[in-house]
Design an enzyme around this catalytic site. Structure first.
Site, PDB file in Angstrom:
ATOM      1  N   HIS B  44       0.854  -1.179   0.000  1.00 40.03           N
ATOM      2  CA  HIS B  44       0.000   0.000   0.000  1.00 40.03           C
ATOM      3  C   HIS B  44       0.896   1.237   0.000  1.00 40.03           C
ATOM      4  O   HIS B  44       2.094   1.165   0.294  1.00 40.03           O
ATOM      5  CB  HIS B  44      -0.905  -0.010   1.235  1.00 40.03           C
ATOM      6  N   GLU B  46       1.186   3.797   1.970  1.00 35.07           N
ATOM      7  CA  GLU B  46       1.811   4.169   3.236  1.00 35.07           C
ATOM      8  C   GLU B  46       3.080   3.339   3.455  1.00 35.07           C
ATOM      9  O   GLU B  46       4.127   3.866   3.854  1.00 35.07           O
ATOM     10  CB  GLU B  46       0.843   3.917   4.408  1.00 35.07           C
ATOM     11  N   ALA B 150     -19.202   4.900 -31.372  1.00 35.42           N
ATOM     12  CA  ALA B 150     -18.468   5.446 -32.521  1.00 35.42           C
ATOM     13  C   ALA B 150     -19.504   5.675 -33.597  1.00 35.42           C
ATOM     14  O   ALA B 150     -20.184   4.731 -34.015  1.00 35.42           O
ATOM     15  CB  ALA B 150     -17.397   4.481 -33.000  1.00 35.42           C
ATOM     16  N   ARG B 180     -10.715   0.971 -23.096  1.00 35.00           N
ATOM     17  CA  ARG B 180     -11.026  -0.411 -22.691  1.00 35.00           C
ATOM     18  C   ARG B 180     -10.091  -0.880 -21.587  1.00 35.00           C
ATOM     19  O   ARG B 180     -10.514  -1.536 -20.632  1.00 35.00           O
ATOM     20  CB  ARG B 180     -10.871  -1.348 -23.884  1.00 35.00           C
ATOM     21  N   ASP B 196     -20.124  -8.051 -36.040  1.00 36.64           N
ATOM     22  CA  ASP B 196     -18.753  -7.522 -36.077  1.00 36.64           C
ATOM     23  C   ASP B 196     -17.696  -8.585 -35.775  1.00 36.64           C
ATOM     24  O   ASP B 196     -16.535  -8.407 -36.122  1.00 36.64           O
ATOM     25  CB  ASP B 196     -18.590  -6.383 -35.060  1.00 36.64           C
ATOM     26  N   ALA B 285     -26.829  -0.767 -31.033  1.00 41.71           N
ATOM     27  CA  ALA B 285     -27.850   0.244 -30.804  1.00 41.71           C
ATOM     28  C   ALA B 285     -28.903  -0.192 -29.778  1.00 41.71           C
ATOM     29  O   ALA B 285     -29.271   0.571 -28.896  1.00 41.71           O
ATOM     30  CB  ALA B 285     -28.537   0.591 -32.134  1.00 41.71           C
ATOM     31  N   HIS B 286     -29.358  -1.457 -29.891  1.00 43.42           N
ATOM     32  CA  HIS B 286     -30.403  -1.935 -28.975  1.00 43.42           C
ATOM     33  C   HIS B 286     -29.903  -1.979 -27.539  1.00 43.42           C
ATOM     34  O   HIS B 286     -30.627  -1.636 -26.613  1.00 43.42           O
ATOM     35  CB  HIS B 286     -30.882  -3.329 -29.392  1.00 43.42           C
ATOM     36  N   GLN B 288     -27.425  -0.200 -26.314  1.00 45.48           N
ATOM     37  CA  GLN B 288     -27.270   1.190 -25.876  1.00 45.48           C
ATOM     38  C   GLN B 288     -28.608   1.728 -25.375  1.00 45.48           C
ATOM     39  O   GLN B 288     -28.700   2.318 -24.296  1.00 45.48           O
ATOM     40  CB  GLN B 288     -26.798   2.068 -27.050  1.00 45.48           C
TER      41      GLN B 288
END
Lengths: 356, 356
Positions: B44, B46, B150, B180, B196, B285-286, B288
């Site tokens: 950590h 500290e 995009a 990403r 895609d 699209a759907h 989103q």
């Protein structure tokens, strides 16, 4: 020349179909006078400058810087090229040759023939930006077409609730109003006229309000519409009809253009024939897409507001036609009220606009 | 504290589900050491700072500036609050109390009880920006959802020719890759997976590649898809099924989540239960629109390329549902390769993000 260009801008909004022009008279490294084209039908820049000279005899043997070629034809004012010779101007720097075929090169030739030393092209690229639509009109023989879109982040023009969707705020609306004020015509389709019932009047005080062009092929727009009921600006009504008419004056400022079939090309050609140098296409989606499809989007100005409409809201440039891919060149991007204002041009115009 | 915040950033990309933390030890107006949380499972901030002190005995009577409340529980490392007391730190400035309920206030209480002077809130707003997703996750009990789009200028995701439409160029793609890389999960719908066929792998070298979440309710995505055929990052497959399963490990990095009906809320709840603090929704699209509809768009990042698709191309956030109006707050706008990159957040997050 930079001073002449700055002077030219003083005529913005007043010269109508005439170009903005500035002129500076210099002698012995001293500026004798600055002038600009003050308004449609009024003194040209050269004459305006001459009128500002304290002692007219000083102009003999002087040098003039002028943003556009002096005119050589008798129009609303006597030809400037003749005057320059008469005043005894010895040397002339011209930023840009006039693209108007009535003048183009003739003013320069006249001056040269009369013993004036003449130089063409000084700061031409900058000077050309004063008169983008004027140059475009004479160089491409049609008006410069600007498509304006107000849309959400997901590219939507309106909700699907049958009511007009207001996207932009007061600040952005004032900017749109100014954009309209700089145009010679504003075009909408019948669907937008029916859905939105706009007046398409310019709030900004302008000497020549843009012609309102209503593309209403099937004659669907009611005569009780606000477009019809207002006459502060001309309304040109494009309808399909058996007999062809070009601008029958119905009443005051209203004219009807008829032909058997109106394509976008034919509409633009008609506006061109009427001397219109710039058209702002305001929508709707089908009209936007129709202009895109025939390659008639020279400039694209998008006001994008930070909202998402989603669902089956209406997308800009949407139609039943096949999609296509048209590339544009970004020009400016800026905050404008609640919107981001983005301007683009057809890539082939980049050189003309001094952007390459 | 500004130095501690700068140090914290050195851990970016390495701390996984742990927050970025920086610490500075000061005595007699001199900096003894600077440290940061160096990586998930590692020291950590500290402790890292303490390890950089030349003479450990100097820490007795010192002041520590730390961007996040020192921990008080035994996790992968012994509790820092205990260590601070043991080292003899006299005074502690904490920028932000830890939102993690395992720690929240307990570290501060422990220090106070053991006679350490403690001050909370110094540069808190700035320090909070180090760990937006971490804070969000503990404060809202669910991951921070970023929707990435995009699109073309007319808000279109793809042409309608059945092929994948590539919009962004190499520079913008590298930016998307980095986006990403900063996420703990990336989510797509089955239609995007089919159309895609993406890998959803991160090119940037990261210690913890984001989990690939495939929302594939009807189990339509082929096992020969590239998503399925790659195992460089976990793949979580959400399908509808009679029996409920939570993460049956099919093979290596692949897990299946089954339930009788997957709503967006239930998917997010499941990711939340799995400890996922941030999700990037990549479409289509759907998906989103489905996230928009249930109010689960916390951040919206749009890469807009200067093209118009027009016609019946697919609009972002398009679905058959009613349109709606969801307002966002603009955060940044910048040029990114061939795109304009615009970031927005849900307006209610503006204060959390130091933007009001």
């Amino acid at each position: 020349m930079a001073q002449a260009i700055a002077a030219a801008r003083l005529g913005a909004g007043l010269t109508y179909r005439n170009p903005l022009v500035g002129a500076v008279i210099v002698k012995n490294d001293r500026v004798l006078a600055v002038g600009h084209h003050v308004g449609f039908g009024h003194a040209h820049a050269e004459v305006d400058a001459y009128q500002h000279v304290t002692h007219p005899e000083d102009v003999i043997g002087s040098t003039m810087y002028v943003t556009l070629e002096p005119c050589s034809h008798y129009g609303k004012t006597p030809p400037c090229a003749h005057q320059l010779v008469r005043w005894g101007v010895k040397e002339v720097y011209v930023a840009q040759q006039d693209p108007n075929p009535l003048v183009g090169g003739k003013g320069i030739a006249y001056l040269r023939e009369h013993g004036v030393q003449i130089h063409v092209g000084l700061m031409e690229t900058v000077a050309r930006q004063l008169n983008r639509a004027y140059n475009f009109y004479y160089e491409y023989q049609r008006p410069l077409v600007t498509v304006k879109v107000a849309q959400s982040l997901d590219g939507k023009l309106s909700l699907n609730d049958g009511k007009r969707t207001y996207l932009t705020d007061m600040v952005a609306n004032a900017d749109v109003d100014h954009l309209r004020a700089t145009q010679q015509a504003i075009l909408i389709g019948s669907q937008t006229a029916i859905d939105d019932d706009p007046r398409l009047l310019v709030k900004e005080r302008v000497a020549y309000p843009p012609v309102r062009v209503l593309l209403d092929r099937r004659n669907r727009v009611s005569h009780t519409s606000r477009l019809w009921q207002t006459n502060e600006a001309p309304l040109w009504h494009f309808v399909t009809g058996k007999e062809s008419t070009k601008g029958i004056e119905d009443k005051d400022t209203r004219r009807t253009f008829k032909t058997s079939e109106w394509s976008i090309d034919k509409v633009i050609q008609t506006l061109s024939d009427q001397g219109v140098q710039s058209v702002l296409v305001e929508g709707g989606a089908h009209i936007q897409d129709a202009f895109l499809r025939v390659g008639l989007v020279d400039q694209l100005i998008i006001y994008q507001v930070p909202e998402i409409f989603g669902g089956r809201s209406l997308a800009s440039f949407a139609s039943r036609a096949d999609s296509m891919r048209m590339r544009f060149t970004p020009v400016t991007i800026e905050k404008c009220g609640n919107a981001t204002k983005m301007a683009f041009i057809r890539p082939s115009l980049a050189a003309d606009w001094g952007l390459d």
